[in-house]
Motif scaffolding. Structure first.
Motif, short mmCIF file in Angstrom:
data_model
loop_
_atom_site.label_atom_id
_atom_site.label_comp_id
_atom_site.label_asym_id
_atom_site.label_seq_id
_atom_site.Cartn_x
_atom_site.Cartn_y
_atom_site.Cartn_z
N VAL A 5 40.06 54.01 11.31
CA VAL A 5 41.22 53.27 11.80
C VAL A 5 42.32 53.33 10.76
O VAL A 5 42.17 52.83 9.64
CB VAL A 5 40.87 51.80 12.10
CG1 VAL A 5 42.10 51.05 12.59
CG2 VAL A 5 39.75 51.71 13.12
N GLU A 6 43.45 53.97 11.15
CA GLU A 6 44.59 54.08 10.24
C GLU A 6 45.53 52.88 10.39
O GLU A 6 45.59 52.26 11.45
CB GLU A 6 45.41 55.35 10.54
CG GLU A 6 44.65 56.66 10.43
CD GLU A 6 44.22 57.17 11.77
OE1 GLU A 6 44.03 58.38 11.92
OE2 GLU A 6 44.03 56.34 12.69
N SER A 7 46.25 52.61 9.34
CA SER A 7 47.28 51.58 9.38
C SER A 7 48.32 51.90 8.31
O SER A 7 48.09 52.76 7.46
CB SER A 7 46.68 50.19 9.13
OG SER A 7 46.07 50.13 7.86
N GLY A 8 49.46 51.22 8.41
CA GLY A 8 50.47 51.36 7.38
C GLY A 8 51.67 52.20 7.77
O GLY A 8 52.62 52.32 6.98
N GLY A 9 51.65 52.78 8.95
CA GLY A 9 52.80 53.56 9.37
C GLY A 9 53.99 52.67 9.69
O GLY A 9 53.88 51.44 9.71
#
Length: 127
Positions: A5-9
């Motif tokens: 799970v990516e985040s921070g964009g």
């Protein structure tokens, strides 16, 4: 199975910075390489950066070398991409990926060498 799970964009002005995070769950995180890829509208997915299992070895695409830094915290099952001096051409959806079946030394740079992918996070750099 590995879940990523990516985040921070987000949206940032040219010259700014963002830090992407990718949280992993499932198989033991600390034993396989991780990578970041990106895909801009109308373009093919491209390799951005990769890191080996320990974090002691990294590799970057020429387009981001000197501006981006990949790192990992195996205790937190997380890989990061620190992006500095962002340019409009860095605008893309960024994906993290895990190469759980990569048994060779070094860092995989081809998409087919990675077997698990996150859902992606949008990075938009305005001029």
């Amino acid at each position: 199975q590995v879940q990523l799970v990516e985040s921070g964009g987000g949206l940032v002005q040219a010259g700014g910075s963002l830090r992407l995070s990718c949280a992993a769950s499932g198989r033991t995180f600390s034993i396989y390489p991780m990578g970041w890829f990106r895909q801009a509208p109308g373009k093919e997915r491209e390799f951005v950066a990769g890191i080996n299992w320990s974090g002691g070895n990294t590799y970057y695409a020429d387009s981001v070398k000197g501006r981006f830094t990949i790192s990992r915290d195996n205790a937190k099952n997380t890989v990061y991409l620190q992006m500095n001096s962002l340019k409009p051409e860095d605008t893309a959806v960024y994906y993290c990926a895990a190469a759980t079946r990569y048994l060779r030394a070094g860092i995989p740079t081809q998409g087919h060498e990675y077997d698990y992918w996150g859902q992606g996070t949008q990075v938009t750099v305005s001029s």
